[in-house]
Design an enzyme around this catalytic site. Structure first.
Site, PDB file in Angstrom:
ATOM      1  N   ILE A 185     -10.646   0.533  -4.980  1.00 30.15           N
ATOM      2  CA  ILE A 185     -10.869   0.348  -6.267  1.00 30.15           C
ATOM      3  C   ILE A 185     -12.206   0.769  -6.734  1.00 30.15           C
ATOM      4  O   ILE A 185     -12.491   1.350  -7.640  1.00 30.15           O
ATOM      5  CB  ILE A 185     -10.586  -1.181  -6.786  1.00 30.15           C
ATOM      6  CG1 ILE A 185      -9.299  -1.742  -6.480  1.00 30.15           C
ATOM      7  CG2 ILE A 185     -11.046  -1.400  -8.176  1.00 30.15           C
ATOM      8  CD1 ILE A 185      -9.221  -3.275  -6.611  1.00 30.15           C
ATOM      9  N   HIS A 446       6.619  29.122  -3.741  1.00 26.67           N
ATOM     10  CA  HIS A 446       5.416  29.724  -4.158  1.00 26.67           C
ATOM     11  C   HIS A 446       5.343  30.094  -5.509  1.00 26.67           C
ATOM     12  O   HIS A 446       6.257  30.313  -6.093  1.00 26.67           O
ATOM     13  CB  HIS A 446       5.335  31.376  -3.273  1.00 26.67           C
ATOM     14  CG  HIS A 446       4.078  31.978  -3.327  1.00 26.67           C
ATOM     15  ND1 HIS A 446       2.915  31.622  -2.946  1.00 26.67           N
ATOM     16  CD2 HIS A 446       4.034  33.143  -4.298  1.00 26.67           C
ATOM     17  CE1 HIS A 446       1.991  32.589  -3.268  1.00 26.67           C
ATOM     18  NE2 HIS A 446       2.450  33.468  -4.044  1.00 26.67           N
TER      19      HIS A 446
HETATM   20  P1  FAD Z   1       1.375  -8.777  -8.300  1.00 27.46           P
HETATM   21  O1  FAD Z   1       1.646  -7.330  -8.857  1.00 27.46           O
HETATM   22  O2  FAD Z   1       0.119  -9.135  -8.149  1.00 27.46           O
HETATM   23  O3  FAD Z   1       2.469  -9.722  -9.374  1.00 27.46           O
HETATM   24  C1  FAD Z   1       2.294 -10.971  -8.926  1.00 27.46           C
HETATM   25  C2  FAD Z   1       2.768 -11.611 -10.358  1.00 27.46           C
HETATM   26  O4  FAD Z   1       2.923 -13.088  -9.992  1.00 27.46           O
HETATM   27  C3  FAD Z   1       1.775 -11.729 -11.397  1.00 27.46           C
HETATM   28  O5  FAD Z   1       1.982 -11.162 -12.545  1.00 27.46           O
HETATM   29  C4  FAD Z   1       1.229 -13.057 -11.556  1.00 27.46           C
HETATM   30  O6  FAD Z   1       0.951 -13.661 -13.017  1.00 27.46           O
HETATM   31  C5  FAD Z   1       2.692 -13.954 -11.049  1.00 27.46           C
HETATM   32  N1  FAD Z   1       2.572 -15.504 -10.668  1.00 27.46           N
HETATM   33  C6  FAD Z   1       1.782 -15.626  -9.528  1.00 27.46           C
HETATM   34  N2  FAD Z   1       2.094 -16.973  -9.117  1.00 27.46           N
HETATM   35  C7  FAD Z   1       2.890 -17.372 -10.377  1.00 27.46           C
HETATM   36  C8  FAD Z   1       3.255 -18.554 -10.560  1.00 27.46           C
HETATM   37  N3  FAD Z   1       3.234 -19.766  -9.720  1.00 27.46           N
HETATM   38  N4  FAD Z   1       4.304 -18.695 -11.764  1.00 27.46           N
HETATM   39  C9  FAD Z   1       4.375 -17.523 -12.311  1.00 27.46           C
HETATM   40  N5  FAD Z   1       3.780 -16.052 -12.164  1.00 27.46           N
HETATM   41  C10 FAD Z   1       3.368 -16.271 -11.120  1.00 27.46           C
HETATM   42  N6  FAD Z   1      -1.142  -0.104  -5.521  1.00 27.46           N
HETATM   43  C11 FAD Z   1      -0.567   0.975  -5.184  1.00 27.46           C
HETATM   44  O7  FAD Z   1       0.642   1.151  -4.641  1.00 27.46           O
HETATM   45  N7  FAD Z   1      -0.995   2.095  -5.937  1.00 27.46           N
HETATM   46  C12 FAD Z   1      -2.047   2.037  -6.691  1.00 27.46           C
HETATM   47  O8  FAD Z   1      -2.657   3.057  -7.287  1.00 27.46           O
HETATM   48  C13 FAD Z   1      -2.929   0.776  -6.881  1.00 27.46           C
HETATM   49  N8  FAD Z   1      -3.872   0.638  -7.770  1.00 27.46           N
HETATM   50  C14 FAD Z   1      -4.440  -0.472  -7.855  1.00 27.46           C
HETATM   51  C15 FAD Z   1      -5.641  -0.619  -8.639  1.00 27.46           C
HETATM   52  C16 FAD Z   1      -6.306  -1.944  -8.995  1.00 27.46           C
HETATM   53  C17 FAD Z   1      -7.383  -1.896  -9.965  1.00 27.46           C
HETATM   54  C18 FAD Z   1      -5.603  -2.973  -8.290  1.00 27.46           C
HETATM   55  C19 FAD Z   1      -6.109  -4.227  -8.663  1.00 27.46           C
HETATM   56  C20 FAD Z   1      -4.420  -3.061  -7.492  1.00 27.46           C
HETATM   57  C21 FAD Z   1      -4.041  -1.698  -7.401  1.00 27.46           C
HETATM   58  N9  FAD Z   1      -2.881  -1.627  -6.530  1.00 27.46           N
HETATM   59  C22 FAD Z   1      -2.294  -0.096  -6.164  1.00 27.46           C
HETATM   60  C23 FAD Z   1      -2.299  -2.606  -5.612  1.00 27.46           C
HETATM   61  C24 FAD Z   1      -0.871  -3.170  -6.451  1.00 27.46           C
HETATM   62  O9  FAD Z   1      -1.123  -3.462  -7.767  1.00 27.46           O
HETATM   63  C25 FAD Z   1      -0.328  -4.549  -5.631  1.00 27.46           C
HETATM   64  O10 FAD Z   1      -0.225  -3.921  -4.473  1.00 27.46           O
HETATM   65  C26 FAD Z   1       0.958  -4.934  -6.242  1.00 27.46           C
HETATM   66  O11 FAD Z   1       0.602  -5.064  -7.645  1.00 27.46           O
HETATM   67  C27 FAD Z   1       1.422  -5.926  -5.372  1.00 27.46           C
HETATM   68  O12 FAD Z   1       2.771  -6.499  -6.149  1.00 27.46           O
HETATM   69  P2  FAD Z   1       3.248  -7.996  -6.148  1.00 27.46           P
HETATM   70  O13 FAD Z   1       4.554  -7.937  -6.716  1.00 27.46           O
HETATM   71  O14 FAD Z   1       3.253  -8.416  -4.637  1.00 27.46           O
HETATM   72  O15 FAD Z   1       2.133  -8.894  -7.041  1.00 27.46           O
HETATM   73  P1  NAD Z   2     -10.522  -2.336  -0.254  1.00 36.52           P
HETATM   74  O1  NAD Z   2     -10.063  -3.296   0.893  1.00 36.52           O
HETATM   75  O2  NAD Z   2     -10.026  -1.128  -0.350  1.00 36.52           O
HETATM   76  O3  NAD Z   2     -12.183  -2.136  -0.298  1.00 36.52           O
HETATM   77  C1  NAD Z   2     -13.066  -3.262  -0.214  1.00 36.52           C
HETATM   78  C2  NAD Z   2     -14.438  -2.494   0.396  1.00 36.52           C
HETATM   79  O4  NAD Z   2     -15.541  -3.530   0.311  1.00 36.52           O
HETATM   80  C3  NAD Z   2     -14.595  -2.175   1.927  1.00 36.52           C
HETATM   81  O5  NAD Z   2     -14.880  -0.754   2.069  1.00 36.52           O
HETATM   82  C4  NAD Z   2     -15.228  -3.137   2.420  1.00 36.52           C
HETATM   83  O6  NAD Z   2     -16.002  -2.757   3.552  1.00 36.52           O
HETATM   84  C5  NAD Z   2     -16.356  -3.761   1.064  1.00 36.52           C
HETATM   85  N1  NAD Z   2     -16.988  -4.900   1.210  1.00 36.52           N
HETATM   86  C6  NAD Z   2     -16.460  -6.124   1.565  1.00 36.52           C
HETATM   87  N2  NAD Z   2     -17.403  -7.105   1.495  1.00 36.52           N
HETATM   88  C7  NAD Z   2     -18.469  -6.419   1.167  1.00 36.52           C
HETATM   89  C8  NAD Z   2     -19.777  -6.770   0.830  1.00 36.52           C
HETATM   90  N3  NAD Z   2     -19.986  -8.237   1.036  1.00 36.52           N
HETATM   91  N4  NAD Z   2     -20.777  -6.200   0.206  1.00 36.52           N
HETATM   92  C9  NAD Z   2     -20.694  -4.788   0.059  1.00 36.52           C
HETATM   93  N5  NAD Z   2     -19.250  -4.141   0.525  1.00 36.52           N
HETATM   94  C10 NAD Z   2     -18.258  -5.226   0.960  1.00 36.52           C
HETATM   95  O7  NAD Z   2     -10.476  -3.417  -1.328  1.00 36.52           O
HETATM   96  P2  NAD Z   2     -10.393  -3.076  -2.930  1.00 36.52           P
HETATM   97  O8  NAD Z   2     -10.992  -1.814  -3.276  1.00 36.52           O
HETATM   98  O9  NAD Z   2     -10.867  -4.355  -3.743  1.00 36.52           O
HETATM   99  O10 NAD Z   2      -8.783  -3.110  -3.300  1.00 36.52           O
HETATM  100  C11 NAD Z   2      -8.006  -4.147  -2.851  1.00 36.52           C
HETATM  101  C12 NAD Z   2      -6.522  -3.646  -2.604  1.00 36.52           C
HETATM  102  O11 NAD Z   2      -6.007  -3.041  -3.778  1.00 36.52           O
HETATM  103  C13 NAD Z   2      -6.526  -2.277  -1.482  1.00 36.52           C
HETATM  104  O12 NAD Z   2      -6.507  -2.845  -0.131  1.00 36.52           O
HETATM  105  C14 NAD Z   2      -5.130  -1.863  -1.844  1.00 36.52           C
HETATM  106  O13 NAD Z   2      -4.309  -2.426  -1.007  1.00 36.52           O
HETATM  107  C15 NAD Z   2      -4.985  -2.142  -3.546  1.00 36.52           C
HETATM  108  N6  NAD Z   2      -5.461  -0.844  -4.044  1.00 36.52           N
HETATM  109  C16 NAD Z   2      -4.573   0.324  -3.906  1.00 36.52           C
HETATM  110  C17 NAD Z   2      -5.078   1.382  -4.696  1.00 36.52           C
HETATM  111  C18 NAD Z   2      -4.229   2.780  -4.148  1.00 36.52           C
HETATM  112  O14 NAD Z   2      -3.163   2.494  -3.665  1.00 36.52           O
HETATM  113  N7  NAD Z   2      -4.659   3.829  -4.731  1.00 36.52           N
HETATM  114  C19 NAD Z   2      -5.993   1.516  -5.648  1.00 36.52           C
HETATM  115  C20 NAD Z   2      -6.573   0.285  -5.716  1.00 36.52           C
HETATM  116  C21 NAD Z   2      -6.139  -0.993  -5.060  1.00 36.52           C
END
Ligand code: FAD
Ligand code: NAD
Length: 467
Positions: A185, A446
């Protein structure tokens, strides 16, 4: 009291896919979501971040044409960006997809309840919303509660200190943007903010950026950051942050022990995510844990009979496509199919500049498993399509890893502009157990970037044509 066959908690890519599949199979299904359908991924993760990254890339390309570029394009004035409008555009995409998920759930005859679910035992929960409370008793429960941002001790979110959710909805470009954590992120968003004009500083605790990725793959990203004037402190710690409502003053301890003061309008904390295991009665369900995650077997079954858990709640990789694949599988299991979750590989994509993709084993991972491997690489600098898209000069390449004895593909990695779109073919090759010869014998169109994959394979066989 609602009685149902399947109860899904969480409407993210894990939960909503599970619910749709269960509905398609004719199972009486209830989905509970406290916020908005689509979860982290759709509302404040994958989709909005990639939209922002796209907008930033477009702005950056225009900025580079000011005064004339190598393509003969000249913009007489510097472009400007109104981030509020960008965010509205992004929100419209999110709204459209959110509505789409609702429609798909309706089509599958899934009953959606808005509210927060709290369990009183493994099969019973109460859903509380503004309108009151409803108790649900289910035969099968699918937990898909997802994850939330990890925080740094002593650095609560608030004011200028933000998580990715707030970073995706800022109303103006922060002049100075401090990113803590150079992972997925931090670097995806750090890059985007740099492109739209922020001065970006990154503080990473480990010795290199994207420390969980192979260094050769991350080198082109490191060089982009250097070229673009992003300050990166590696092996560094954020020691203290003093803040006002509008800005923060951070003290960073660098690897050589020096103290560096960084003033920032926004401090983005991206030090990982943690499974959401608090506040919904997990402790009443008597399920085993695996560190911070719920323990599940290869059918996503928890230690409690007929209680399944999927997605970010059950461990790495915390990726949307893993959550969805598990959700679909669990619904089919409940529907009576014989399934287990055992993909050969789960692809990962990092949407930095350039992009990075990896599927299966890297050369180092093959070596750790004592596998004799052929490793071959082909540069995008020798691919016509890449050059014609200004994407050949960023140090990008495709690399293949295959067993030396039978030439079965073990892993495929790439770094370069647009490589995220190649990942489907890579994953298919690994999942189907393709041999180098299978790929060598597949005609690649290609001019496309996929030819670089073909050439890497040919190189592995000792007869690349274009290098
Ligand atoms: P979530 O998407 O977290 O959904 C869980 C849902 O459960 C939430 O909507 C929450 O409101 C609901 N919930 C929780 N507890 C309760 C409760 N008790 N009652 C009712 N509702 C509840 N992954 C990728 O593969 N590609 C990417 O490019 C990517 N980019 C990301 C960028 C960012 C900035 C972030 C933060 C994450 C990104 N991820 C990406 C990671 C991805 O978003 C997560 O892996 C994915 O959303 C996980 O899906 P999930 O269904 O397990 O949970
Ligand atoms: P991340 O695990 O990718 O990166 C966290 C980074 O923070 C690591 O490099 C770690 O060494 C560093 N870090 C940890 N503690 C620290 C500290 N005290 N000071 C400075 N650096 C520190 O986690 P993220 O970027 O928060 O993303 C969370 C998760 O969301 C990812 O692991 C991934 O599963 C998912 N995600 C996926 C995508 C994608 O698929 N393109 C994009 C965004 C997020």
């Amino acid at each position: 009291m609602i009685r149902t066959k399947v109860l899904v908690v969480g409407g993210g890519p894990g939960g909503y896919v599970a619910a749709i599949r269960a509905g398609q199979l004719g199972l009486d299904t209830v989905l509970v979501e406290a916020e908005r359908l689509g979860g982290t991924c759709l509302i404040r993760g994958c989709i909005p971040s990639k939209a922002l990254i796209h907008a930033a890339g477009k702005f950056d390309a225009m900025r580079r044409s000011v005064g004339g570029d190598a393509l003969g394009i000249t913009l007489r004035e510097a472009p400007s960006i109104d981030l509020r409008k960008t965010v509205l555009w992004k929100d419209a995409i999110v709204d459209r997809l959110n509505g789409g998920v609702g429609a798909l759930l309706r089509k599958a005859k899934v009953r959606v309840l808005e509210g927060w679910a709290t369990f009183s035992d493994a099969k019973t929960c109460t859903v509380r919303a503004d309108g009151g409370a409803e108790t649900i008793r289910a035969e099968h429960v699918i937990l898909a509660n997802g994850s939330e941002p990890a925080s740094l001790p002593g650095l609560e979110l608030g004011g200028p200190v933000i998580s990715s959710a707030e970073a995706l909805s800022l109303d103006r470009v922060p002049g100075r943007f401090l990113v803590v954590g150079a992972g997925y992120i931090g670097l995806e968003l750090g890059t985007a903010f740099r492109k739209i004009g922020s001065e970006v500083t990154v503080v990473e605790a480990r010795e290199r950026i994207l420390p969980n990725w192979d260094e050769l793959l991350t080198n082109p990203v490191r060089r982009w950051l250097e070229r673009s004037g992003v300050t990166v402190h590696l092996g560094a710690r954020l020691e203290a942050v003093a803040r006002t409502e509008l800005a923060a003053e951070a003290m960073v301890r660098t690897a050589d022990g020096a103290a560096v003061r960084v003033t920032a309008d926004k401090v983005l904390v991206t030090v990982g995510r943690k499974p959401r295991t608090q506040g919904w009665g997990l402790e009443t369900m008597a399920v085993d844990m695996d560190g911070p995650f719920l323990r599940v077997d290869d059918r996503c079954q928890t230690s409690m009979r007929d209680v399944f858990a999927i997605g970010d709640l059950v461990g790495e990789p915390m990726l949307a496509h893993k959550a969805s694949a598990q959700g679909e599988m669990v619904a089919e299991l409940i529907g009576g199919a014989r399934r287990h979750f055992d993909p050969v590989a789960i692809p990962a994509v990092c949407f930095t500049d350039p992009e990075i993709v990896t599927v299966g084993l890297s050369p180092a991972e093959a070596e750790e498993r004592a596998l004799q491997a052929i490793v071959a690489q082909f540069p995008f600098a020798a691919n016509g399509r890449a050059l014609g898209m200004e994407a050949g000069e960023d140090g990008g390449f495709v690399r293949v890893v295959a067993r030396s004895d039978d030439h079965r593909m073990l892993g495929i990695q790439a770094v370069g502009a647009h490589v995220s779109e190649l990942v489907g073919e890579f994953t298919l090759a690994i999942e189907m157990g393709a041999l180098l010869e299978d790929l060598a014998g597949t005609i690649h169109a290609h001019p496309t970037l996929t030819e670089a994959f073909h050439e890497a394979v040919l190189r592995g066989l000792g007869h690349a044509i274009h290098i």
